[in-house]
Design an enzyme around this catalytic site. Structure first.
Site, PDB file in Angstrom:
ATOM      1  N   ARG A  62      59.522  22.308   9.371  1.00  0.00           N
ATOM      2  CA  ARG A  62      58.713  21.933   8.113  1.00  0.00           C
ATOM      3  C   ARG A  62      58.523  20.414   8.015  1.00  0.00           C
ATOM      4  NH1 ARG A  62      57.330  25.594   4.761  1.00  0.00           N
ATOM      5  NH2 ARG A  62      57.849  27.690   5.590  1.00  0.00           N
ATOM      6  N   GLU A  69      54.467  24.772  -4.028  1.00  0.00           N
ATOM      7  CA  GLU A  69      55.325  24.186  -3.365  1.00  0.00           C
ATOM      8  C   GLU A  69      56.907  24.653  -3.844  1.00  0.00           C
ATOM      9  OE1 GLU A  69      55.147  22.703  -0.830  1.00  0.00           O
ATOM     10  OE2 GLU A  69      52.960  22.261  -0.658  1.00  0.00           O
ATOM     11  N   ASN A  79      59.537  26.919  -1.916  1.00  0.00           N
ATOM     12  CA  ASN A  79      61.029  26.457  -1.661  1.00  0.00           C
ATOM     13  C   ASN A  79      61.860  27.722  -1.904  1.00  0.00           C
ATOM     14  OD1 ASN A  79      60.135  24.022  -0.484  1.00  0.00           O
ATOM     15  ND2 ASN A  79      60.730  22.843  -2.264  1.00  0.00           N
TER      16      ASN A  79
HETATM   17  N1  LIG Z   1      65.038  25.882  -4.390  1.00  0.00           N
HETATM   18  C1  LIG Z   1      65.764  25.309  -3.266  1.00  0.00           C
HETATM   19  N2  LIG Z   1      66.895  25.863  -2.931  1.00  0.00           N
HETATM   20  C2  LIG Z   1      67.669  25.448  -1.742  1.00  0.00           C
HETATM   21  N3  LIG Z   1      67.165  24.203  -1.025  1.00  0.00           N
HETATM   22  C3  LIG Z   1      66.026  23.624  -1.558  1.00  0.00           C
HETATM   23  C4  LIG Z   1      65.230  24.222  -2.696  1.00  0.00           C
HETATM   24  N4  LIG Z   1      63.983  23.577  -2.788  1.00  0.00           N
HETATM   25  C5  LIG Z   1      64.296  22.518  -1.535  1.00  0.00           C
HETATM   26  N5  LIG Z   1      65.446  22.482  -1.034  1.00  0.00           N
HETATM   27  C6  LIG Z   1      65.700  21.826  -0.114  1.00  0.00           C
HETATM   28  O1  LIG Z   1      65.047  20.486  -0.151  1.00  0.00           O
HETATM   29  C7  LIG Z   1      64.441  20.095   0.994  1.00  0.00           C
HETATM   30  C8  LIG Z   1      63.223  19.383   0.977  1.00  0.00           C
HETATM   31  O2  LIG Z   1      62.280  20.136   0.187  1.00  0.00           O
HETATM   32  P1  LIG Z   1      60.773  20.021   0.542  1.00  0.00           P
HETATM   33  O3  LIG Z   1      59.865  20.966  -0.125  1.00  0.00           O
HETATM   34  O4  LIG Z   1      60.364  18.692  -0.146  1.00  0.00           O
HETATM   35  O5  LIG Z   1      60.422  19.975   1.929  1.00  0.00           O
HETATM   36  P2  LIG Z   1      60.565  21.497   2.915  1.00  0.00           P
HETATM   37  O6  LIG Z   1      60.672  22.536   2.177  1.00  0.00           O
HETATM   38  O7  LIG Z   1      61.747  21.288   3.895  1.00  0.00           O
HETATM   39  O8  LIG Z   1      59.192  21.180   3.672  1.00  0.00           O
HETATM   40  P3  LIG Z   1      57.710  21.687   3.346  1.00  0.00           P
HETATM   41  O9  LIG Z   1      57.716  21.659   1.803  1.00  0.00           O
HETATM   42  O10 LIG Z   1      56.875  20.502   3.696  1.00  0.00           O
HETATM   43  O11 LIG Z   1      57.320  22.875   3.997  1.00  0.00           O
HETATM   44  C9  LIG Z   1      64.660  21.245   1.767  1.00  0.00           C
HETATM   45  O12 LIG Z   1      64.290  21.203   3.170  1.00  0.00           O
HETATM   46  C10 LIG Z   1      65.599  21.982   1.491  1.00  0.00           C
HETATM   47  O13 LIG Z   1      66.773  21.890   2.223  1.00  0.00           O
HETATM   48 MG   LIG Z   2      58.913  22.911   0.553  1.00  0.00          MG
END
Ligand SMILES: Nc1ncnc2c1ncn2[C@@H]1O[C@H](COP(=O)(O)OP(=O)(O)OP(=O)(O)O)[C@@H](O)[C@H]1O
Ligand SMILES: [Mg+2]
Lengths: 142, 118
Positions: free
Chosen positions: A102, A46, A50
């Protein structure tokens, strides 16, 4: 010296599996059980996904993975120098995503599958995730 | 564990009338997501009304895989169809499915024989 490793690689999807397997192998070597390793793999996947998906929208950047043995178990850090997160508290909520395709579950899994979880992020400054997980029982014969 | 690295996801598809079964194997993560999405969308576009996704061969699932499943559910349910997931009773894939809440819209079955008859 305690055991540790660092891995730096470009933010490409295929490197998610690389980081996951590297941490899983490390965790196995320091005595984590198979079911703990399954959880660690999801958490690492995860955090690294990200970076690949969100951190560098227009370009490719670096994933910086760090892993070290601590007294209680393992400490994993995942860093990027990407766009950063506007509102960390909001981003950590279940179902919050800036991408309509997502589910917004990544942070939920990272938090559930670690004992200690920190996010440091600022717009334009990148993001740093630290996850710590304790071993169920002390390693035997490791 | 090391031999798992870089193993691409595999999909085997079987069609019978308007029911399709997609059997997945390997690691269903960010790398696998585009391929699985494309294959499942192909079935939806071909008019399949029921898609059974057999995840028993999947050794790893995370939110990227879950997103593909939920996205296909949304597309197919708009067309009045449904998706059934077949999964082992235990293990990390099951845990991740349970935690995600997808079972509220896609039943989790123990085998293909549990899919209700059309
Ligand atoms: N490393 C990162 N850099 C920039 N934004 C991030 C980063 N990690 C997370 N985010 C932001 O935080 C939000 C939530 O992250 P999270 O991993 O919980 O959900 P997601 O990636 O959108 O969906 P999923 O993990 O279910 O595929 C993301 O939609 C993004 O906007
Ligand atoms: Mg994610």
């Amino acid at each position: 010296m305690t055991q540790y490793f660092e891995l730096v690689c470009p933010s490409r999807p295929e490197n998610v599996g690389l980081c996951r397997v590297a941490v899983a192998t490390f965790a196995a070597n320091i005595g984590f059980t198979l079911s703990e390793i399954e959880e660690i793999k999801v958490a690492v996947s995860e955090a690294v996904s990200n970076v690949v998906v969100h951190a560098y929208p227009a370009t490719e950047g670096l994933i910086e993975l760090g892993c070290r043995e601590i007294e209680a178990g393992i400490a994993i850090t995942v860093r990027d120098e990407g766009v950063g997160i506007q509102d960390v508290a909001l981003a950590r909520q279940a179902s919050f995503s800036t991408d309509p395709e997502r589910m917004g579950l990544g942070f939920v899994f990272m938090e559930s599958f670690s004992d200690d979880f920190h996010v440091e992020s600022a717009p334009g400054k990148g993001t740093r995730i630290e996850m710590r997980k304790r071993r169920e029982a002390p390693a035997e014969g490791a | 564990m090391l031999e798992e690295a870089g193993k691409p996801v595999q999909i085997a598809i079987k069609r019978q009338g308007r029911t399709a079964t997609a059997r997945l194997a390997g690691e269903f993560d960010l790398t696998a997501a585009p391929l699985v999405r494309e294959q499942l969308d192909g079935l939806i576009d071909a008019g399949m009304q029921r898609i059974v996704i057999d995840l028993r061969g999947v050794r790893f699932l995370d939110s990227s895989g879950l997103g593909v499943l939920l996205g296909r559910y949304r597309r197919l349910s708009e067309r009045g169809g449904s998706i059934y997931l077949v999964t082992a009773a235990e293990g990390s894939v099951r845990t991740v499915l349970e935690m995600s809440g997808v079972r509220q819209v896609m039943p989790l079955l123990a085998s293909e024989s549990e899919v209700p008859r059309a």
